[in-house]
Scaffold this motif. Structure first.
Motif, PDB file in Angstrom:
ATOM      1  N   UNK A   1       0.828  -1.207   0.000  1.00 40.01           N
ATOM      2  CA  UNK A   1       0.000   0.000   0.000  1.00 40.01           C
ATOM      3  C   UNK A   1       0.859   1.251   0.000  1.00 40.01           C
ATOM      4  N   UNK A   2       1.984   1.203   0.702  1.00 36.80           N
ATOM      5  CA  UNK A   2       2.899   2.344   0.752  1.00 36.80           C
ATOM      6  C   UNK A   2       4.112   2.043  -0.125  1.00 36.80           C
ATOM      7  N   UNK A   3       3.860   1.997  -1.416  1.00 37.57           N
ATOM      8  CA  UNK A   3       4.907   1.679  -2.389  1.00 37.57           C
ATOM      9  C   UNK A   3       4.560   2.412  -3.674  1.00 37.57           C
ATOM     10  N   UNK A   4       5.151   1.989  -4.756  1.00 33.07           N
ATOM     11  CA  UNK A   4       4.821   2.581  -6.052  1.00 33.07           C
ATOM     12  C   UNK A   4       3.564   1.945  -6.639  1.00 33.07           C
ATOM     13  N   UNK A   5       3.077   0.895  -6.010  1.00 33.71           N
ATOM     14  CA  UNK A   5       1.923   0.204  -6.562  1.00 33.71           C
ATOM     15  C   UNK A   5       2.234  -0.484  -7.872  1.00 33.71           C
ATOM     16  N   UNK A   6       3.481  -0.970  -8.017  1.00 33.55           N
ATOM     17  CA  UNK A   6       3.866  -1.641  -9.259  1.00 33.55           C
ATOM     18  C   UNK A   6       3.067  -2.928  -9.423  1.00 33.55           C
TER      19      UNK A   6
ATOM     20  N   UNK B   1      -0.209   1.743  -9.761  1.00 34.43           N
ATOM     21  CA  UNK B   1      -1.420   2.386  -9.263  1.00 34.43           C
ATOM     22  C   UNK B   1      -1.083   3.598  -8.393  1.00 34.43           C
ATOM     23  N   UNK B   2      -0.175   3.419  -7.455  1.00 32.88           N
ATOM     24  CA  UNK B   2       0.130   4.499  -6.526  1.00 32.88           C
ATOM     25  C   UNK B   2      -0.639   4.344  -5.232  1.00 32.88           C
ATOM     26  N   UNK B   3      -0.096   4.924  -4.175  1.00 31.56           N
ATOM     27  CA  UNK B   3      -0.618   4.692  -2.833  1.00 31.56           C
ATOM     28  C   UNK B   3      -2.059   5.149  -2.646  1.00 31.56           C
ATOM     29  N   UNK B   4      -2.395   6.376  -3.031  1.00 32.17           N
ATOM     30  CA  UNK B   4      -3.722   6.892  -2.725  1.00 32.17           C
ATOM     31  C   UNK B   4      -4.825   6.063  -3.370  1.00 32.17           C
ATOM     32  N   UNK B   5      -4.627   5.607  -4.587  1.00 30.20           N
ATOM     33  CA  UNK B   5      -5.644   4.788  -5.244  1.00 30.20           C
ATOM     34  C   UNK B   5      -5.780   3.429  -4.573  1.00 30.20           C
ATOM     35  N   UNK B   6      -4.667   2.887  -4.103  1.00 29.97           N
ATOM     36  CA  UNK B   6      -4.722   1.582  -3.451  1.00 29.97           C
ATOM     37  C   UNK B   6      -5.601   1.609  -2.205  1.00 29.97           C
TER      38      UNK B   6
ATOM     39  N   UNK C   1      11.343   3.850  -7.829  1.00 28.54           N
ATOM     40  CA  UNK C   1      10.126   4.656  -7.742  1.00 28.54           C
ATOM     41  C   UNK C   1      10.313   5.972  -8.485  1.00 28.54           C
ATOM     42  N   UNK C   2       9.827   6.072  -9.721  1.00 27.62           N
ATOM     43  CA  UNK C   2       9.934   7.353 -10.440  1.00 27.62           C
ATOM     44  C   UNK C   2       9.073   8.421  -9.769  1.00 27.62           C
ATOM     45  N   UNK C   3       9.571   9.625  -9.721  1.00 30.94           N
ATOM     46  CA  UNK C   3       8.787  10.738  -9.195  1.00 30.94           C
ATOM     47  C   UNK C   3       8.159  10.446  -7.854  1.00 30.94           C
TER      48      UNK C   3
ATOM     49  N   UNK D   1      10.684   2.909  -0.731  1.00 30.88           N
ATOM     50  CA  UNK D   1      10.302   3.922  -1.695  1.00 30.88           C
ATOM     51  C   UNK D   1       8.813   3.896  -1.969  1.00 30.88           C
ATOM     52  N   UNK D   2       8.254   5.042  -2.345  1.00 30.73           N
ATOM     53  CA  UNK D   2       6.820   5.161  -2.592  1.00 30.73           C
ATOM     54  C   UNK D   2       6.584   6.181  -3.697  1.00 30.73           C
ATOM     55  N   UNK D   3       5.562   5.955  -4.508  1.00 32.71           N
ATOM     56  CA  UNK D   3       5.136   6.942  -5.513  1.00 32.71           C
ATOM     57  C   UNK D   3       3.620   7.005  -5.537  1.00 32.71           C
TER      58      UNK D   3
END
Length: 549
Positions: free
Chosen positions: A170-175, A211-216, A343-345, A362-364
């Motif tokens: 959940x606290x990652x790039x959501x790859x 996906x990204x954290x907030x969407x997850x 984690x880009x950006x 890392x998180x995005x």
């Protein structure tokens, strides 16, 4: 679309700025058909080829096409391996429970990260009404608890980046990509469930979906709601403290409050940081063994530098987004150094789950629009690097190894959950850093500049020191003096494996199903979800009396 009524085209290449009409024309031309004969098409995959910043970037498609007469199309291209019948990638359940399914047989799922979510979801969709036990909190409360560490330096050991609904993912790039072999297309099931829960449909076809954290956060809530509607029970703040075993058969679990829940099917979908649970299972003599993992630092560069190095004149193109990278260097001391969880950006985050220890990750967000790119730069570690004092405790020795260096990072950071950091140029030059340059670190609660020389074993420091200049040959500008290293990254994967057999059960405890990343069978959201589906099918086959599945 029914797979029997469509044709798959692979390696259909077009310029990056092509139009929808251009794609349609390319499909018609490739199949040697009239425009009216192509009824519809679906993108199965879209990737790009960017080999050097001066190269022309092309988009490459895999497209499934519904045509007037599929059989005649296939007959026309019998010798063309890039035009075939569309394979069946739909998920097919192995069976479903009868309405009279006994409540006494309900399986227990311990852990509600990506693996536990998919174990529970598949079991619920099969009508097997699992009971989910998650030691952490529901995802929104967990987010607040995590911010408590990032903003106020207050750690909740039971609700943090590692523990709680959604797991560490959940606290990652959501790859959502993986290199695992997936002949049954379980990964497609994972992606389709995510889309149903609110993920953008593009994750079904882009080559490196995220996906990204907030969407997850909202997605896992929707998936939980579906499970509950199907009869599952999900408990938060439910820490399992013991597993009940009689004559090699699991009988149930005990919770921290003393409650006992009986079951002959217990799935251990643990995260890689469930150290107290590993210790309990070890005491219960559940078979486990040490395994390799990696340790290192987080490195931050300006995202614009990575974009320019990877995409050249195409940097900033909306289809390409923020550039990522994958690097490896084989150091002269025999160690492999490689980039991990790039984690880009994004941002570097505090990821400890234990007091007085520092762990980075890392998180995005989905937008990937933060100033810095970050990645783990890690060194491979083998069980021979962390021998146990007592051979009987060999499986737990990796945990003690991790704890030692996490405690050292806490000390170097100043003892308040700040992380130790150093500029790349100073690190390679073997001199302590005193002030930041053009790269400002993103780690919260904060960093303490100095020297990282004593933050990891000497062989790891030496290997990373050699690798950083070498990486500049792969990404021009990577060896940037002002790039920031933040320590330490220790939880790249589980340091042990709870070994299981082909039936997905523990080697010596019947009815105990080790699953996912913590058990040593996954590495990332997608592979953990896929493993969850496999384990759910094994449990379902047992409960439904389906032999040989």
């Amino acid at each position: 679309m029914p797979h029997s009524q469509s044709v798959r085209i692979t390696e259909l290449r077009l310029p990056i700025d092509h139009s929808t009409e251009d794609l349609h024309k390319a499909i018609v031309q490739r199949l040697n058909m009239g425009e009216h004969q192509v009824l519809e098409y679906t993108l199965f995959k879209r990737s790009y080829d960017a080999r050097g910043k001066n190269a022309i970037i092309l988009l490459s498609y895999i497209v499934d096409v519904v045509a007037d007469d599929v059989e005649s199309v296939l007959k026309q291209f019998t010798e063309d391996k890039k035009i075939t019948r569309t394979p069946d990638t739909a998920y097919h359940f192995i069976g479903h429970a009868h309405a009279s399914f006994s409540e006494k047989k309900r399986p227990i799922v311990v852990g509600f990260g990506p693996c536990g979510i998919f174990v529970a979801l598949i079991l619920a969709q099969m009508g097997l009404k699992p009971i989910v036990l998650e030691r952490g909190q529901a995802v929104r409360q967990r987010t607040q608890d995590t911010w408590g560490l990032w903003r106020k330096k207050i750690l909740n050991p039971e609700s943090n980046v590692q523990f709680g609904e959604g797991g560490a993912g959940t606290f990652s790039d959501g790859k959502l990509y993986s290199q695992i072999k997936d002949p049954k297309f379980y990964g497609r099931k994972v992606l389709h469930e995510f889309v149903k829960a609110g993920a953008p449909e593009e994750i079904l076809y882009v080559s490196k979906p995220h996906i990204g954290t907030f969407r997850l956060v909202s997605m896992v809530e929707k998936m939980r709601a579906e499970m509950i509607e199907l009869g599952a029970e999900v408990r938060f703040g439910a820490r399992m403290t013991d597993v009940l075993i009689e004559q090699g058969q699991v009988q149930g679990v005990q919770l921290a409050d003393g409650e006992v829940i009986e079951s002959n099917h217990v799935i251990m979908a643990l995260g890689h940081s469930a150290r107290d649970t590993f210790e309990m299972l070890h005491k219960r003599r559940v078979f486990m063994e040490p395994k390799p993992f990696s340790v290192g630092f987080r490195i931050e560069h300006p995202q614009s530098l990575i974009d320019q190095a990877r995409f050249g004149k195409y940097a900033g193109h909306p289809i390409l987004g923020a550039a990522d990278y994958k690097l490896v260097h084989h150091a002269s001391n025999g160690r492999a150094v490689y980039s991990f969880c790039m984690c880009p950006g994004g941002t570097v985050v505090a990821a400890t789950s234990e007091p007085n220890r520092v762990v980075t990750n890392g998180m995005s967000q989905y937008s990937r629009n933060e100033r810095n790119a970050n990645s783990g730069i890690v060194v491979s570690i083998n069980p021979s690097d962390y021998p146990a004092t007592d051979p009987n405790d060999a499986a737990l020795a990796g945990i003690e190894f991790q704890r030692f260096w996490e405690s050292r990072a806490f000390e170097l950071g100043g003892g308040d959950y700040s992380a130790p950091a150093q500029l790349v140029g100073d690190f390679v030059a073997k001199q302590a850093s005193k002030e930041f340059g053009k790269v400002q670190p993103s780690y919260k609660p904060g960093v303490t500049l100095g020297s990282l020389d004593t933050s990891l074993p000497d062989y790891a420091i030496a290997a990373i020191r050699e690798a950083l200049p070498a990486f500049d040959k792969q990404i021009k500008g990577y060896f940037l003096h002002d790039a920031v290293l933040t320590g330490v990254e220790t939880r790249t994967s589980s340091p042990l494996r709870i070994t299981r057999g082909e039936d997905m059960q523990s080697l010596n405890v019947k009815g105990l199903y080790p699953a996912g990343e913590g058990a040593g069978y996954a590495g990332g959201i997608l592979s953990a979800g896929v493993d969850g589906i496999k384990v759910a099918e094994a449990v379902g086959a047992s409960l439904l009396g389906l032999n040989g599945i």
